[in-house]
Scaffold this active site. Structure first.
Site, short mmCIF file in Angstrom:
data_model
loop_
_atom_site.label_atom_id
_atom_site.label_comp_id
_atom_site.label_asym_id
_atom_site.label_seq_id
_atom_site.Cartn_x
_atom_site.Cartn_y
_atom_site.Cartn_z
CD GLU A 85 33.58 91.81 59.78
OE1 GLU A 85 32.90 91.06 59.04
OE2 GLU A 85 33.62 93.04 59.63
CD GLU A 92 31.53 78.40 43.73
OE1 GLU A 92 31.41 79.58 43.45
OE2 GLU A 92 31.79 77.53 42.87
#
Ligand SMILES: Cc1cc2nc3c(=O)[nH]c(=O)nc-3n(C[C@H](O)[C@H](O)[C@H](O)COP(=O)(O)OP(=O)(O)OC[C@H]3O[C@@H](n4cnc5c(N)ncnc54)[C@H](O)[C@@H]3O)c2cc1C
Length: 392
Positions: free
Chosen positions: A379, A244
């Site tokens: 993050e 992906e």
């Protein structure tokens, strides 16, 4: 059919557009255009239409029902679908599990599971995350112990999208506590109708029901439902996620969101006294459009890199990071356009008169908050980028 010469991409784009405009049901397109949340019924309907046309699995090899399109054609297909307000194909079976089965499954597993994914009959969900194992997925604790010809599974999965309407869950479980934590993980395919499974909805701030907790209490899973080898599940799970990596290259849904928001701003703030607010919001959209154009360039370059076997470097993380933030910012402009009017209705407890599209702008704003969390949080993407730039 597999291709040997470079395809005519413009003709291909026209062919896909003509198909999408003719065959995607108008009520589904209208729902997508109105930021509606799709369920199994709509996705399955669309998958069956695509399958009947022979376009059920753009990314699978031809021998398993794919079309032999190259990466650019697959990208054009996704892009045109978004431009025409057709739903993206439901990803858990087609884009996640299917390629894992094709690569690592036994002939029996392929014969059993691939046809149902392709036709849209079988619905899958992903049972990876657990309380305490999200970004740090390898810390997962749901345990599977071999007992004769079945694993006995105990534990809890969470944030499981669409578990409430899925038939099956592909999942990672712990089969060993020896060695590195990545080395004791196994991938199992679990029917959600199995005794011992409880699915509880998680209500999210957008008001939609799309994620769940899944509890597994002494669930027996036949050994033949294990993918590959015991304790090698991390390899299969990573393969699935890496497939992906170019998902962020399709910027078309973000351009559609931007277009819709621009139309909203123009219609919502059409009065002369609202001109300054309208112009400020349009200005914000222009800035976002410039960033989207940059992201589109980056996505195209990444496709060229993959097709020429050049390493992708930072691109997939940058695209995920950038497009998540842009989608959030576009939804913020929409909320700034409708928010004041809606808030005044809510203050007057006049919610009955808030039309559905109004509510969906708010729901969409709320839903977009999750973008920087799922599929690798922002993050975590920044950590990946920093590691590549500066070493770990
Ligand atoms: C809408 C939605 C759908 C989802 N669908 C599925 C699904 O179908 N199947 C499934 O298995 N999971 C699913 N997830 C779960 C998703 O993969 C996790 O939420 C994600 O991996 C983050 O894990 P966490 O929620 O445990 O947060 P944590 O990992 O605990 O993170 C909490 C915060 O800390 C930050 N953080 C964590 N580690 C670091 C680090 N090393 N450095 C800096 N900051 C860090 C994160 O960025 C975040 O801001 C879904 C989540 C959402 C929101």
């Amino acid at each position: 059919m597999a291709q040997t010469t470079q395809p005519d991409y413009d003709a291909f784009r026209r062919e896909v557009r003509a198909f999408a405009e003719t065959h995607c049901p108008s009520e589904i397109r209208a729902k997508v255009a109105a930021n509606g949340k799709l369920g199994r019924r709509e996705w399955s309907t669309w998958q069956k239409i695509l399958h009947a046309h022979g376009w059920g699995a753009p990314s699978w090899p031809v021998e398993h029902g794919g079309m032999g399109w190259d990466l650019r054609q697959r990208h054009i297909f996704d892009e045109v679908m978004a431009e025409c307000d057709c739903p993206p194909q439901y990803h858990h079976g087609l884009r996640h599990l299917g390629p894992v089965l094709i690569e690592f499954g036994t002939p029996e597993q392929k014969a059993r599971f691939l046809p149902g994914i392709l036709s849209g009959e079988d619905w899958w969900c992903q049972g990876y995350s657990e309380p305490g194992a999200g970004s740090d997925l390898a810390s997962l604790r749901t345990a599977a112990v071999l007992d004769g010809d079945a694993y006995v599974v105990n534990g809890q999965k969470t944030w499981t999208s669409h578990a409430q309407e899925a038939d099956w869950m592909y999942t990672l479980v712990r089969t060993s506590k020896e060695g590195k934590k990545q080395e004791g993980i196994t991938m199992l395919l679990i029917p959600l109708s199995s005794p011992g499974i409880t699915i509880r909805p998680i209500r999210t701030i957008d008001g939609w029901h799309h994620v769940n907790e899944v509890f597994l209490d002494a669930v027996r899973v036949p050994v033949e439902n294990r993918i590959g080898d015991e304790n090698k599940g991390w390899t299969y799970g990573k393969f699935l996620l890496e497939r992906e990596r170019l998902g962020g290259a399709n910027i078309a849904p973000a351009f559609k969101a931007l277009e819709r928001t621009r139309a909203l701003v123009l219609s919502e703030l059409s009065a002369p006294q609202e001109r300054m607010k309208r112009d400020l919001l349009l200005h914000r959209l222009l800035g976002l459009e410039a960033e989207l154009l940059g992201a589109r360039q980056m996505g195209q370059a990444a496709i060229d890199d993959v097709m020429s076997n050049r390493p992708l470097g930072l691109t997939s993380s940058l695209l995920k990071l950038g497009t998540s933030a842009l989608m959030q910012q576009i939804s913020e402009v929409a909320l700034d356009a409708v928010g004041e009017r809606l808030a005044s209705r809510f203050r007057r407890a006049d919610t009955a008169n808030a039309t559905v599209p109004d509510i969906e702008w708010v729901q969409n704003y709320m839903y977009q908050r999750a973008r920087t969390v799922y599929g690798g949080s922002s993050e975590v993407q920044k950590n990946v980028i920093a590691r590549q730039l500066f070493g770990s």
